[in-house]
Design a protein around this motif. Sequence first.
Motif, PDB file in Angstrom:
ATOM      1  N   TRP A 217      -5.866  -1.436  -7.850  1.00 10.20           N
ATOM      2  CA  TRP A 217      -5.868  -0.147  -7.136  1.00 10.20           C
ATOM      3  C   TRP A 217      -7.039  -0.048  -6.164  1.00 10.20           C
ATOM      4  N   ASP A 218      -7.133   1.139  -5.494  1.00 14.16           N
ATOM      5  CA  ASP A 218      -8.077   1.281  -4.378  1.00 14.16           C
ATOM      6  C   ASP A 218      -9.264   2.194  -4.677  1.00 14.16           C
ATOM      7  N   ARG A 219      -9.473   2.561  -5.924  1.00 12.35           N
ATOM      8  CA  ARG A 219     -10.449   3.614  -6.231  1.00 12.35           C
ATOM      9  C   ARG A 219     -11.876   3.256  -5.834  1.00 12.35           C
ATOM     10  N   ASN A 220     -12.202   1.990  -5.779  1.00 14.87           N
ATOM     11  CA  ASN A 220     -13.574   1.595  -5.470  1.00 14.87           C
ATOM     12  C   ASN A 220     -13.748   1.121  -4.029  1.00 14.87           C
ATOM     13  N   LEU A 221     -12.756   1.393  -3.191  1.00 17.16           N
ATOM     14  CA  LEU A 221     -12.852   1.066  -1.783  1.00 17.16           C
ATOM     15  C   LEU A 221     -13.451   2.232  -1.003  1.00 17.16           C
ATOM     16  N   SER A 222     -13.893   1.948   0.216  1.00 15.64           N
ATOM     17  CA  SER A 222     -14.381   3.007   1.096  1.00 15.64           C
ATOM     18  C   SER A 222     -13.209   3.884   1.527  1.00 15.64           C
ATOM     19  N   ALA A 223     -13.499   5.074   2.032  1.00 22.52           N
ATOM     20  CA  ALA A 223     -12.450   5.988   2.490  1.00 22.52           C
ATOM     21  C   ALA A 223     -11.603   5.333   3.588  1.00 22.52           C
ATOM     22  N   LYS A 224     -12.246   4.601   4.488  1.00 19.83           N
ATOM     23  CA  LYS A 224     -11.528   3.917   5.564  1.00 19.83           C
ATOM     24  C   LYS A 224     -10.581   2.864   5.009  1.00 19.83           C
ATOM     25  N   GLN A 225     -11.042   2.112   4.017  1.00 22.57           N
ATOM     26  CA  GLN A 225     -10.199   1.088   3.402  1.00 22.57           C
ATOM     27  C   GLN A 225      -9.034   1.722   2.647  1.00 22.57           C
ATOM     28  N   GLN A 226      -9.323   2.792   1.916  1.00 21.07           N
ATOM     29  CA  GLN A 226      -8.255   3.498   1.197  1.00 21.07           C
ATOM     30  C   GLN A 226      -7.183   3.991   2.156  1.00 21.07           C
ATOM     31  N   PHE A 227      -7.582   4.549   3.273  1.00 23.05           N
ATOM     32  CA  PHE A 227      -6.628   5.048   4.276  1.00 23.05           C
ATOM     33  C   PHE A 227      -5.733   3.910   4.760  1.00 23.05           C
ATOM     34  N   LYS A 228      -6.322   2.758   5.000  1.00 22.30           N
ATOM     35  CA  LYS A 228      -5.552   1.605   5.482  1.00 22.30           C
ATOM     36  C   LYS A 228      -4.466   1.213   4.488  1.00 22.30           C
ATOM     37  N   TRP A 229      -4.845   1.090   3.197  1.00 20.44           N
ATOM     38  CA  TRP A 229      -3.882   0.675   2.187  1.00 20.44           C
ATOM     39  C   TRP A 229      -2.816   1.743   1.955  1.00 20.44           C
ATOM     40  N   ARG A 230      -3.201   3.008   1.935  1.00 20.70           N
ATOM     41  CA  ARG A 230      -2.240   4.079   1.678  1.00 20.70           C
ATOM     42  C   ARG A 230      -1.270   4.242   2.839  1.00 20.70           C
ATOM     43  N   GLN A 231      -1.764   4.046   4.047  1.00 20.31           N
ATOM     44  CA  GLN A 231      -0.890   4.105   5.216  1.00 20.31           C
ATOM     45  C   GLN A 231       0.098   2.937   5.217  1.00 20.31           C
ATOM     46  N   LYS A 232      -0.390   1.762   4.850  1.00 22.61           N
ATOM     47  CA  LYS A 232       0.460   0.568   4.841  1.00 22.61           C
ATOM     48  C   LYS A 232       1.646   0.736   3.893  1.00 22.61           C
ATOM     49  N   TYR A 233       1.426   1.378   2.755  1.00 24.96           N
ATOM     50  CA  TYR A 233       2.478   1.530   1.750  1.00 24.96           C
ATOM     51  C   TYR A 233       3.002   2.959   1.658  1.00 24.96           C
ATOM     52  N   ASN A 234       2.680   3.774   2.662  1.00 24.50           N
ATOM     53  CA  ASN A 234       3.209   5.140   2.770  1.00 24.50           C
ATOM     54  C   ASN A 234       2.914   5.983   1.529  1.00 24.50           C
ATOM     55  N   ILE A 235       1.667   5.880   1.054  1.00 29.57           N
ATOM     56  CA  ILE A 235       1.225   6.718  -0.063  1.00 29.57           C
ATOM     57  C   ILE A 235       0.752   8.050   0.519  1.00 29.57           C
ATOM     58  N   GLN A 236       1.403   9.133   0.133  1.00 28.83           N
ATOM     59  CA  GLN A 236       1.227  10.407   0.825  1.00 28.83           C
ATOM     60  C   GLN A 236       0.123  11.299   0.288  1.00 28.83           C
ATOM     61  N   SER A 237      -0.358  11.046  -0.924  1.00 27.62           N
ATOM     62  CA  SER A 237      -1.336  11.970  -1.507  1.00 27.62           C
ATOM     63  C   SER A 237      -2.329  11.238  -2.396  1.00 27.62           C
ATOM     64  N   ASP A 238      -3.478  11.883  -2.624  1.00 20.83           N
ATOM     65  CA  ASP A 238      -4.455  11.344  -3.568  1.00 20.83           C
ATOM     66  C   ASP A 238      -3.861  11.258  -4.966  1.00 20.83           C
ATOM     67  N   PHE A 239      -2.982  12.221  -5.283  1.00 22.53           N
ATOM     68  CA  PHE A 239      -2.356  12.237  -6.602  1.00 22.53           C
ATOM     69  C   PHE A 239      -1.550  10.961  -6.829  1.00 22.53           C
ATOM     70  N   ASP A 240      -0.710  10.595  -5.856  1.00 21.05           N
ATOM     71  CA  ASP A 240       0.092   9.376  -5.986  1.00 21.05           C
ATOM     72  C   ASP A 240      -0.783   8.125  -5.969  1.00 21.05           C
ATOM     73  N   ALA A 241      -1.866   8.176  -5.192  1.00 23.75           N
ATOM     74  CA  ALA A 241      -2.742   7.004  -5.061  1.00 23.75           C
ATOM     75  C   ALA A 241      -3.466   6.664  -6.349  1.00 23.75           C
ATOM     76  N   LYS A 242      -3.616   7.643  -7.252  1.00 24.37           N
ATOM     77  CA  LYS A 242      -4.358   7.389  -8.498  1.00 24.37           C
ATOM     78  C   LYS A 242      -3.778   6.226  -9.280  1.00 24.37           C
ATOM     79  N   TYR A 243      -2.443   6.122  -9.281  1.00 29.61           N
ATOM     80  CA  TYR A 243      -1.792   5.063 -10.040  1.00 29.61           C
ATOM     81  C   TYR A 243      -0.918   4.196  -9.146  1.00 29.61           C
ATOM     82  N   THR A 244      -1.420   3.892  -7.964  1.00 37.70           N
ATOM     83  CA  THR A 244      -0.752   2.945  -7.075  1.00 37.70           C
ATOM     84  C   THR A 244      -1.507   1.618  -7.121  1.00 37.70           C
ATOM     85  N   PHE A 245      -0.765   0.536  -7.341  1.00 44.09           N
ATOM     86  CA  PHE A 245      -1.375  -0.782  -7.498  1.00 44.09           C
ATOM     87  C   PHE A 245      -0.879  -1.690  -6.368  1.00 44.09           C
ATOM     88  N   TYR A 246      -1.794  -2.143  -5.527  1.00 42.07           N
ATOM     89  CA  TYR A 246      -1.435  -2.806  -4.276  1.00 42.07           C
ATOM     90  C   TYR A 246      -1.251  -4.320  -4.397  1.00 42.07           C
TER      91      TYR A 246
END
Length: 391
Positions: A217-246
Amino acid sequence: MIPLMKNAFLNEHETKKALADFIMKADRLSMDKECDLFEKKFATYQNRREAILFNSGGSANLAMIQALKNLGKLKDGDKVGFSALTWSTNTMPIIQMGLIPVAIDCEVKFLNVTSKNLLETLEKVELKALFLTNVLGFTGDIEQIKKICLERNIILIEDNCESLGTELPEGKAGNFSLGASFSFFVAHHMSTIEGGMICTDDEDFAEMLRIVRANGWDRNLSAKQQFKWRQKYNIQSDFDAKYTFYDLGFNFRPTEITGFLGQYQMQFLDKNILSREANFLKLEEIMKENDDLVILEHDHITTLSTFAFPVVCKTPELREHYLSRFSGAGIEIRPMIAGNMQLQPFYKKYVHEMYDLPNTDFLHTNGFYCGNYPELTDSDLETISSCLFKY
């Protein structure tokens, strides 16, 4: 008894008191700000852009191979060279990650793979990567190895778990590669009880290592890095990102105890390294007078941060003689790390292509080591010295 290591920590009493105080006052002990501070401090010490803290040096080694596969730099079936004189957790990840290990011989007087050994291997085998071990504080001509790897597009990574603080004119051991692992196990240069680190200058590699370290997951990445991964996989919210494994990962996270101890122990590290070097040079003078023993080459090293005190005898019979001396004097001794890795039971089980390794075999049958650390007293050094004379 002169053990491999006398204490769990440098300045042990002071460190234990500080640790107890930290635990009593800490709001949390799972990975947090102390780990982050240790990473920053260690990266500065090592002169690397990034440092990523792990729960052990072995985990760090496995994470490096997994990260390289996740990034597409290695794939199943690729051949990866490794130092035949090494530790199990340098070799096992190559097998565990579906790669093909290729054992590379060393030069006896260096204890390490040299450019000559690498070129001899490359005449027979095409390598995609090289996992180099800097053995017991020593190195080969690692700058030349780096040049060969760059010329041939071979990924170079280092296991520097035994050589923290060793320096060459071209830089510190651990700084010649894409990434290098370090260990803070109790018996190593500095201790966080268990713990390891990877240092790198490559931001993409560091980012993937943080993903690998924490379940993918992305919890220990910078905000910029998190945005990149969430955009790539169309993760729409912090809630969904909590348990998204890239991508593929493990739980190799350290604790705040690791982070605190690492920072605290670093204040003693430079003095520790100088003590180890002074101990080694003192004992080496005695070895130079004994033609039963092989004198190791380290003129190319400016600071020799010896993990232990290696002894290489000229025959197996002489080794038995000196093993008996050391044991009789109450000095704890070990084989020359794992010797020829090809002879280990796990290796024979999983790897089918073996290589001729005459120099590693020589060290396997003729070498051993004892502890070297700042707490060795003059009396301890005299006891070790007495075992090194020829009589």
